[in-house]
Design a protein around this motif. Structure first.
Motif, PDB file in Angstrom:
ATOM      1  N   PRO A 179       0.826  -1.258  -0.107  1.00  0.00           N
ATOM      2  CA  PRO A 179       0.029  -0.170  -0.097  1.00  0.00           C
ATOM      3  C   PRO A 179       0.815   1.462   0.016  1.00  0.00           C
ATOM      4  O   PRO A 179       2.000   1.398   0.403  1.00  0.00           O
ATOM      5  N   ASP A 180       0.287   2.380  -0.561  1.00  0.00           N
ATOM      6  CA  ASP A 180       0.829   3.599  -0.637  1.00  0.00           C
ATOM      7  C   ASP A 180       0.937   4.108   1.000  1.00  0.00           C
ATOM      8  O   ASP A 180       0.017   4.069   1.548  1.00  0.00           O
ATOM      9  N   PRO A 181       2.202   4.420   1.619  1.00  0.00           N
ATOM     10  CA  PRO A 181       2.410   5.101   2.789  1.00  0.00           C
ATOM     11  C   PRO A 181       1.629   6.132   3.166  1.00  0.00           C
ATOM     12  O   PRO A 181       0.822   6.407   4.228  1.00  0.00           O
ATOM     13  N   LEU A 182       1.196   6.932   2.297  1.00  0.00           N
ATOM     14  CA  LEU A 182       0.045   8.117   2.454  1.00  0.00           C
ATOM     15  C   LEU A 182      -1.142   7.736   2.431  1.00  0.00           C
ATOM     16  O   LEU A 182      -1.767   8.327   3.692  1.00  0.00           O
ATOM     17  N   GLY A 183      -1.629   6.690   1.913  1.00  0.00           N
ATOM     18  CA  GLY A 183      -2.935   6.091   2.121  1.00  0.00           C
ATOM     19  C   GLY A 183      -2.923   5.406   3.578  1.00  0.00           C
ATOM     20  O   GLY A 183      -4.065   5.515   4.409  1.00  0.00           O
ATOM     21  N   VAL A 184      -1.934   4.898   3.850  1.00  0.00           N
ATOM     22  CA  VAL A 184      -1.925   4.278   5.384  1.00  0.00           C
ATOM     23  C   VAL A 184      -1.964   5.342   6.200  1.00  0.00           C
ATOM     24  O   VAL A 184      -2.720   5.040   7.280  1.00  0.00           O
ATOM     25  N   ILE A 185      -1.265   6.251   6.196  1.00  0.00           N
ATOM     26  CA  ILE A 185      -1.176   7.510   7.227  1.00  0.00           C
ATOM     27  C   ILE A 185      -2.913   7.883   7.472  1.00  0.00           C
ATOM     28  O   ILE A 185      -3.212   8.185   8.185  1.00  0.00           O
ATOM     29  N   SER A 186      -3.174   8.355   6.125  1.00  0.00           N
ATOM     30  CA  SER A 186      -4.548   9.065   6.021  1.00  0.00           C
ATOM     31  C   SER A 186      -5.642   8.041   6.837  1.00  0.00           C
ATOM     32  O   SER A 186      -6.380   8.544   7.750  1.00  0.00           O
ATOM     33  N   TYR A 187      -5.555   6.773   6.401  1.00  0.00           N
ATOM     34  CA  TYR A 187      -6.628   5.836   6.964  1.00  0.00           C
ATOM     35  C   TYR A 187      -6.447   5.790   8.430  1.00  0.00           C
ATOM     36  O   TYR A 187      -7.421   5.277   9.431  1.00  0.00           O
ATOM     37  N   GLY A 188      -5.007   5.603   8.726  1.00  0.00           N
ATOM     38  CA  GLY A 188      -4.622   5.490  10.275  1.00  0.00           C
ATOM     39  C   GLY A 188      -5.217   6.633  11.059  1.00  0.00           C
ATOM     40  O   GLY A 188      -5.838   6.328  12.172  1.00  0.00           O
ATOM     41  N   MET A 189      -5.220   7.672  10.566  1.00  0.00           N
ATOM     42  CA  MET A 189      -5.933   8.945  11.310  1.00  0.00           C
ATOM     43  C   MET A 189      -7.280   8.781  11.545  1.00  0.00           C
ATOM     44  O   MET A 189      -7.747   9.176  12.527  1.00  0.00           O
TER      45      MET A 189
END
Length: 321
Positions: A179-189
């Motif tokens: 997965p793209d880390p930006l997507g993981v960060i966004s959904y993590g938030m």
């Protein structure tokens, strides 16, 4: 051209470390003004989730592709790290709370060795031992633990959550569909916001605190300004610059720069909040940082895709711690 890219990456990594390091000195005055630490976490995570929502929409396929990853990342790497960190700094100095959190990379070695049953180098084990000795100096254990015991335990819980971040990152980076880390960060938030909504009960927030002012080293500052700094600079900006920097640098180089976060936080707390550490606490802090760095850099790691490298550096508090 390549050297220019590395210089730009180093600059962004430094900016990211400074941004992350400034979270505690902006959040603690709000907590001391009457804002509950859990409410502070909810405001930080929810604000970041709102700002990052366009990225979440762009990577909406992650909900079906990696549901376990984003759930674990949001619960532990976002909500867990920040909740325990803020609970810790509400009872002990900012620098000490962050130093305790940075035991995470050393604790990760225990997971690798005893749970995953993978070999660990002697250098990594030595680094973990140095970090533990440093921790003993930070809390001045020979003096009967002068620091607030509950605050120290909260800091250690933050370190455990930070260590588990690496576990989720490694799992999520395996395979061809990393997965793209930006997507993981966004959904993590987003997941972190949902979790913290249940725990923190934001409808009980004392909004009068946020509408007033808070003391930063004796100087009154508007509470919305401090909150804006925590959300926009110490969370969103810090995460995004960290991701861009690691794409220009190797994960190990970016990881080295990331350790400056604790130094920045301690210095800012000394300048802005008047928090001073004893000589032994300063020595212990240096041992914690040095031991954690040795432990992390000595960890044997097989070659990984670029996306895995991106995820491997996002261990701040997160950061934060």
């Amino acid at each position: 051209m390549q050297a220019s890219g590395k210089n730009a990456g180093l600059g962004l990594a430094l900016v990211s470390a400074v941004a992350f390091g400034g979270s505690g000195v902006a959040a603690k005055p709000l907590i001391e003004a009457g804002l509950d630490p859990l409410h502070m976490v909810w405001l930080r995570v929810a604000g970041a989730a709102l700002v990052l929502s366009p990225l979440a929409w762009r990577h909406r396929d992650l909900v079906l592709r990696k549901p376990a990853l984003i759930a674990g990342f949001g619960l532990i790497a976002v909500a867990g790290v920040q909740a325990f960190y803020f609970a810790s700094l509400s009872r002990i100095p900012v620098g000490v709370a962050l130093l305790l959190e940075y035991l995470g990379p050393a604790l990760l070695l225990g997971w690798i060795r005893f749970v995953q049953r993978k070999p660990v180098t002697r250098g990594a084990a030595a680094g973990a031992a140095v970090a533990v000795v440093g921790l003993a100096c930070v809390v001045e254990i020979w003096a009967g633990l002068r620091l607030d015991l509950l605050g120290v335990l909260f800091g250690l819980c933050a370190a455990c959550c930070q260590a588990f971040y690496f576990v989720f990152a490694d799992q999520g980076a395996e395979g061809d569909d990393a997965p793209d880390p930006l997507g993981v960060i966004s959904y993590g938030m987003i997941v972190g916001t949902l979790v913290m909504t249940v725990i923190a009960r934001p409808w009980e927030i004392d909004w009068q605190v946020l509408g007033g002012q808070a003391s930063v080293g004796g100087t009154m500052m508007p509470a919305p300004v401090l909150l804006g700094w925590v959300v926009l600079v110490a969370t969103v900006f810090a995460y995004l610059t960290g991701v861009v920097s690691v794409r220009k640098l190797s994960p190990q180089v970016a990881g080295v720069v990331a350790f400056l976060e604790a130094v920045v936080a301690t210095v800012l707390a000394w300048i802005l909040l008047g928090e001073q550490l004893s000589t032994w606490q300063i020595v212990g802090g240096g041992l914690v940082l040095g031991g954690a760095f040795i432990a992390q850099s000595s960890r044997p790691a097989p070659a990984a895709p670029a996306a895995a490298a991106d995820l491997a550096v996002l261990d701040r508090e997160t950061t934060t711690a």
